[in-house]
Every structure is written in structure tokens, then in C-alpha cells.
Write a protein that holds these residues in place. Structure first.
Motif, PDB file in Angstrom:
ATOM      1  N   HIS A   1      37.032  12.453   7.692  1.00 33.25           N
ATOM      2  CA  HIS A   1      36.207  11.964   6.585  1.00 33.25           C
ATOM      3  C   HIS A   1      36.865  12.327   5.262  1.00 33.25           C
ATOM      4  CE1 HIS A   1      32.663  10.745   8.872  1.00 33.25           C
ATOM      5  NE2 HIS A   1      32.896  11.789   9.639  1.00 33.25           N
ATOM      6  N   THR A   2      37.109  11.325   4.407  1.00 35.11           N
ATOM      7  CA  THR A   2      37.601  11.608   3.066  1.00 35.11           C
ATOM      8  C   THR A   2      36.572  11.225   2.013  1.00 35.11           C
ATOM      9  OG1 THR A   2      38.704   9.446   3.028  1.00 35.11           O
ATOM     10  CG2 THR A   2      40.027  11.331   3.705  1.00 35.11           C
ATOM     11  N   THR A   3      35.691  10.278   2.326  1.00 36.53           N
ATOM     12  CA  THR A   3      34.579   9.946   1.435  1.00 36.53           C
ATOM     13  C   THR A   3      33.379  10.776   1.864  1.00 36.53           C
ATOM     14  OG1 THR A   3      35.397   7.682   1.247  1.00 36.53           O
ATOM     15  CG2 THR A   3      33.143   8.086   0.542  1.00 36.53           C
ATOM     16  N   THR A   4      32.784  11.522   0.935  1.00 34.52           N
ATOM     17  CA  THR A   4      31.674  12.409   1.283  1.00 34.52           C
ATOM     18  C   THR A   4      30.337  11.887   0.803  1.00 34.52           C
ATOM     19  OG1 THR A   4      32.066  13.676  -0.737  1.00 34.52           O
ATOM     20  CG2 THR A   4      33.169  14.444   1.263  1.00 34.52           C
ATOM     21  N   HIS A   5      30.329  10.859  -0.036  1.00 34.46           N
ATOM     22  CA  HIS A   5      29.068  10.275  -0.479  1.00 34.46           C
ATOM     23  C   HIS A   5      29.306   8.820  -0.870  1.00 34.46           C
ATOM     24  CE1 HIS A   5      31.036  11.666  -4.213  1.00 34.46           C
ATOM     25  NE2 HIS A   5      30.463  10.620  -4.754  1.00 34.46           N
ATOM     26  N   ARG A   6      28.222   8.060  -0.901  1.00 32.23           N
ATOM     27  CA  ARG A   6      28.334   6.660  -1.279  1.00 32.23           C
ATOM     28  C   ARG A   6      28.377   6.548  -2.794  1.00 32.23           C
ATOM     29  NH1 ARG A   6      24.988   7.411   2.905  1.00 32.23           N
ATOM     30  NH2 ARG A   6      25.634   6.415   4.845  1.00 32.23           N
ATOM     31  N   ALA A   7      29.219   5.644  -3.287  1.00 36.61           N
ATOM     32  CA  ALA A   7      29.337   5.496  -4.731  1.00 36.61           C
ATOM     33  C   ALA A   7      29.798   4.091  -5.074  1.00 36.61           C
ATOM     34  CB  ALA A   7      30.324   6.521  -5.300  1.00 36.61           C
ATOM     35  N   LEU A   8      29.313   3.571  -6.206  1.00 36.92           N
ATOM     36  CA  LEU A   8      29.755   2.285  -6.736  1.00 36.92           C
ATOM     37  C   LEU A   8      30.848   2.529  -7.765  1.00 36.92           C
ATOM     38  CD1 LEU A   8      26.598   0.066  -7.431  1.00 36.92           C
ATOM     39  CD2 LEU A   8      28.529  -0.510  -5.984  1.00 36.92           C
ATOM     40  N   LYS A   9      31.925   1.767  -7.676  1.00 37.28           N
ATOM     41  CA  LYS A   9      33.037   1.913  -8.620  1.00 37.28           C
ATOM     42  C   LYS A   9      33.388   0.554  -9.192  1.00 37.28           C
ATOM     43  CE  LYS A   9      34.841   5.844  -6.073  1.00 37.28           C
ATOM     44  NZ  LYS A   9      34.333   6.786  -7.084  1.00 37.28           N
ATOM     45  N   ARG A  10      33.652   0.535 -10.478  1.00 37.02           N
ATOM     46  CA  ARG A  10      34.006  -0.712 -11.144  1.00 37.02           C
ATOM     47  C   ARG A  10      35.468  -1.054 -10.917  1.00 37.02           C
ATOM     48  NH1 ARG A  10      31.168  -0.811 -17.150  1.00 37.02           N
ATOM     49  NH2 ARG A  10      29.477  -2.206 -16.569  1.00 37.02           N
ATOM     50  N   ILE A  11      35.733  -2.361 -10.726  1.00 35.99           N
ATOM     51  CA  ILE A  11      37.100  -2.860 -10.665  1.00 35.99           C
ATOM     52  C   ILE A  11      37.445  -3.370 -12.054  1.00 35.99           C
ATOM     53  CG2 ILE A  11      38.655  -4.525  -9.596  1.00 35.99           C
ATOM     54  CD1 ILE A  11      36.735  -4.665  -7.254  1.00 35.99           C
ATOM     55  N   PRO A  12      38.545  -2.927 -12.641  1.00 32.60           N
ATOM     56  CA  PRO A  12      38.913  -3.409 -13.977  1.00 32.60           C
ATOM     57  C   PRO A  12      38.930  -4.939 -14.031  1.00 32.60           C
ATOM     58  CG  PRO A  12      40.337  -1.595 -13.318  1.00 32.60           C
ATOM     59  CD  PRO A  12      39.523  -1.960 -12.117  1.00 32.60           C
ATOM     60  N   GLY A  13      38.096  -5.496 -14.915  1.00 34.57           N
ATOM     61  CA  GLY A  13      38.030  -6.940 -15.069  1.00 34.57           C
ATOM     62  C   GLY A  13      37.315  -7.657 -13.946  1.00 34.57           C
ATOM     63  N   GLY A  14      36.666  -6.886 -13.052  1.00 35.70           N
ATOM     64  CA  GLY A  14      36.024  -7.520 -11.912  1.00 35.70           C
ATOM     65  C   GLY A  14      34.669  -6.955 -11.594  1.00 35.70           C
ATOM     66  N   GLY A  15      34.333  -6.929 -10.319  1.00 36.08           N
ATOM     67  CA  GLY A  15      33.006  -6.518  -9.883  1.00 36.08           C
ATOM     68  C   GLY A  15      32.913  -5.042  -9.561  1.00 36.08           C
ATOM     69  N   LEU A  16      32.141  -4.737  -8.521  1.00 40.31           N
ATOM     70  CA  LEU A  16      31.919  -3.352  -8.152  1.00 40.31           C
ATOM     71  C   LEU A  16      32.236  -3.151  -6.672  1.00 40.31           C
ATOM     72  CD1 LEU A  16      29.143  -4.272 -10.033  1.00 40.31           C
ATOM     73  CD2 LEU A  16      29.237  -1.803 -10.275  1.00 40.31           C
ATOM     74  N   LEU A  17      32.813  -1.989  -6.366  1.00 39.65           N
ATOM     75  CA  LEU A  17      33.131  -1.614  -5.001  1.00 39.65           C
ATOM     76  C   LEU A  17      32.246  -0.459  -4.573  1.00 39.65           C
ATOM     77  CD1 LEU A  17      37.050  -1.588  -5.027  1.00 39.65           C
ATOM     78  CD2 LEU A  17      35.547  -3.390  -4.220  1.00 39.65           C
ATOM     79  N   MET A  18      31.752  -0.532  -3.352  1.00 39.54           N
ATOM     80  CA  MET A  18      30.945   0.546  -2.812  1.00 39.54           C
ATOM     81  C   MET A  18      31.647   1.111  -1.589  1.00 39.54           C
ATOM     82  SD  MET A  18      27.015   0.467  -1.446  1.00 39.54           S
ATOM     83  CE  MET A  18      26.436  -0.203  -2.989  1.00 39.54           C
ATOM     84  N   ASP A  19      32.037   2.377  -1.687  1.00 35.16           N
ATOM     85  CA  ASP A  19      32.655   3.033  -0.539  1.00 35.16           C
ATOM     86  C   ASP A  19      31.602   3.880   0.145  1.00 35.16           C
ATOM     87  OD1 ASP A  19      34.649   3.614   1.228  1.00 35.16           O
ATOM     88  OD2 ASP A  19      35.396   5.323   0.097  1.00 35.16           O
TER      89      ASP A  19
END
Length: 345
Positions: free
Chosen positions: A223-241
Motif C-alpha cells: 500500500h502506498t496510498t493511505t487515504h482517498r483524495a481528489l487531486k487537480r490535473i493542471p488545465g483539466g479535471g480531478l483525479l481520485m486515488d
């Protein structure tokens, strides 16, 4: 409210129509971009602020739209889509994974951990939520014949979008950016070590997520992701890992199963018995289709397995809810009797 900025976060008429005139004038809207136990981080278009979750506040997850009054969360808006699962372990509760997602990247690596059965599980979740699934096969450079594995996944559904890439190669990742346009939200689902965090870093264009090597013994990841988070893509939408999920138990996803295994459902309509379990019943059209190589034995076995799991977990959850309602009713009755007794003293 600045709806221009909110639109970049995924605001739609579906959400705006849920607001009263009073709320439009006196409250603000924000989107939950991170969830840490008893508090959430909310982005209103320009600034991010942390809010404690009030006691008995409805369950919240990353991607939710929340109404804010001052420093207080008022309520959560109705969701347009929702990913959820039976909570890991023995607890008979649902765990919310992600809300208001437009597309989901189902990530699977081309190593020993590759599994069509697992991909089908994620497809069931996506179909149930009404979210567009995109299968992304990573670590293309480690496989001798990656296109053959891509063909196997494509056979699950001719209309399914499937990509085979090296997540470190920017030119190969570009094919996914069409789903990451401004105002759109993309979620990532997949086991640990399949390359979700590497893919996020490539799409965002910077090292925002920590990555780790897989175990050499079995190809499984850490496991490298420990929590869910929304991240902005420059000039684009949002990513949720999302954290890697090894124990993905299904509940209340009957429609998702029907849509994911649509060809089996269609053939099953021709079985002699309406409650045919496709085991050894006479006149079973599904078993005949297996004999005629129209359905693979693996796919039928997984279909039956997921149906049994869904039925068991859904029944258990229903029993738990019934017990909770009965307990609440009993407590209310005792309290009412106590209040009445005090009146006549």
C-alpha cells in the motif's frame, strides 16, 4: 457562490437544483477532497478548509458536495454516483469509496497478480454506480505479449474501453487524458502495487503520490496510498486515488452483476426453470452455452460466485438494519414510558 469556479470542480445542474434560495444566499458549497477519520478537507473553488464532522452527521466520502454555513457543515447533497462496498473484515456495514465520479480507471498490472475475476468485480461496481469504466493494464514493458492479455479483457465486453500502457511513458498515458477534461472526475480502483500512484503522477505531471516496489515473491504490491483524495490535473479535471483494496466484497449490486454478465443473463432467460442455478438442472440454456463454447467456464463460475456473495452480503446487511431499527424502536418506547411515568408522579 462562484459557480464558474465550482464548475471546474464538477458542479452540475443536478447539484444546483437541490439548493433552496435561502441556501444560495446564505451558504457556500464545497467539494470533499480528502477524508481523515473525523474531519474532511473541503475545496470551494479557490481555498481548501478542514471541517470536523459533527456527531451523527451523515456518512461522507471523497467527492461529495457539502453545504457550509460559516464554520459548520450543514448537509451533503444527493449524489449522482456512488461507489461502495461491504466493509472489510467481519463488520456488516457499507464502506463508501467515492462519490460523484464520471469515469473509473480499473487498473490491473500485467504481472502474476493479473486476474480477470478481479476486473469483473470492479466492473460490477462501476456498472452498479452508473459510471463509465475504463480498464487500464499497466506494466506493459514487463510482459512478453501484452496485447494477448488486452484481448482477453476485451472479450469480457466488446464495448469496454481497454488500454495497455507503461504508466511511466508520458506518450502512452496521453490516451487517458480524454477522460480528464475540466470539470470531470476520474477515480482509480485496483489492488496494491498495480501502478495506480505511478499513473496518477504521470497524469498530474508531478510526483504527488508516493510509489513503492512490488514484492518479488508473488508480484503483489504494498500500500502506498493511505487515504482517498481528489487531486487537480493542471488545465483539466480531478483525479481520485484510493488505497489498494484486496478485500472487495460486494453487496446490493444485483443490477451491476446483471449488466457485467449481460450475455449470461440473456441466455439464462431461456432456461427451463425460472430459478435455475445453472448447476445440473435439466434444460439449462447456460450450461448448454458453455458446452457450445459460447460462455467460458471461468466466466460462468465467477458469475455464480459473485451472485452468491452479493446475495449473502445483502441479506446480512438487511438483517443488521432490521436489528438496528428494532433496537431504536425499543429505546424510544422505554424513553416514552419513562416520560409518561414522570408525568403521573
Amino acid at each position: 457562490m462562484d459557480f464558474h469556479l465550482l464548475n471546474e470542480l464538477g458542479m452540475r445542474p443536478f447539484f444546483q437544483q437541490q439548493l433552496s434560495l435561502d441556501e444560495l444566499e446564505n451558504c457556500t458549497l464545497g467539494r470533499v477532497v480528502a477524508h481523515h477519520k473525523s474531519e474532511v478537507a473541503v475545496l470551494d473553488g479557490t481555498e481548501s478548509a478542514r471541517f470536523n464532522l459533527p456527531q451523527n452527521f451523515e456518512q461522507v466520502c471523497v467527492g461529495d458536495w457539502v453545504l457550509i454555513s460559516g464554520e459548520r457543515l450543514v448537509r451533503t447533497l444527493e449524489r449522482q454516483s456512488l461507489f461502495q462496498r461491504k466493509a472489510a473484515g467481519t463488520a456488516q456495514e457499507r464502506q463508501l469509496i467515492a462519490a460523484n465520479v464520471d469515469s473509473v480507471f480499473i487498473v490491473s498490472s500485467l504481472n502474476e497478480d493479473f486476474s480477470l475475476n478481479r476486473i469483473e468485480r470492479y466492473l460490477v461496481l462501476a456498472k452498479e454506480a452508473g459510471v463509465e469504466p475504463v480498464v487500464v493494464l499497466t506494466k506493459k514493458d514487463t510482459h512478453d505479449d501484452p496485447e494477448s492479455e488486452k484481448d482477453r479483457v476485451q472479450q469480457l465486453d466488446p464495448l469496454l474501453e481497454v488500454h495497455c500502457i507503461n504508466a511511466l511513458a508520458q506518450d502512452e498515458v496521453l490516451v487517458l487524458k480524454e477522460h480528464c477534461r475540466k470539470g470531470r472526475t476520474v477515480a482509480f480502483l485496483g489492488s496494491s502495487g498495480v501502478g495506480k500512484s505511478t499513473l496518477v503522477n504521470s497524469l498530474v505531471g508531478e510526483q504527488t503520490m508516493q510509489t513503492a516496489a512490488i514484492r518479488e515473491t508473488d508480484g503483489k504490491g504494498r500500500h502506498t496510498t493511505t487515504h482517498r483524495a481528489l487531486k487537480r490535473i493542471p488545465g483539466g479535471g480531478l483525479l481520485m486515488d484510493t488505497p489498494g483494496m484486496r478485500e472487495l466484497q460486494l453487496s446490493d449490486v444485483k443490477e451491476g452483476i446483471q449488466l457485467t454478465f449481460a450475455e449470461i443473463e440473456a441466455i439464462a432467460a431461456n432456461c427451463r426453470f425460472g430459478d435455475c442455478q445453472h448447476e445440473k438442472e435439466p434444460g439449462c440454456a447456460v450450461l448448454k452455452a458453455v458446452d457450445n463454447d459460447e460462455i467460458s467456464p471461468r466466466r460462468l463460475d465467477n458469475y455464480k460466485k459473485l451472485r452468491r456473495e452479493e446475495a449473502h452480503n445483502s441479506a446480512t446487511l438487511a438483517q443488521r438494519r432490521a436489528k438496528d431499527r428494532a433496537f431504536t424502536k425499543m429505546v424510544n418506547s422505554v424513553q416514552e414510558q419513562s416520560r409518561n411515568a414522570k408525568k403521573f408522579k
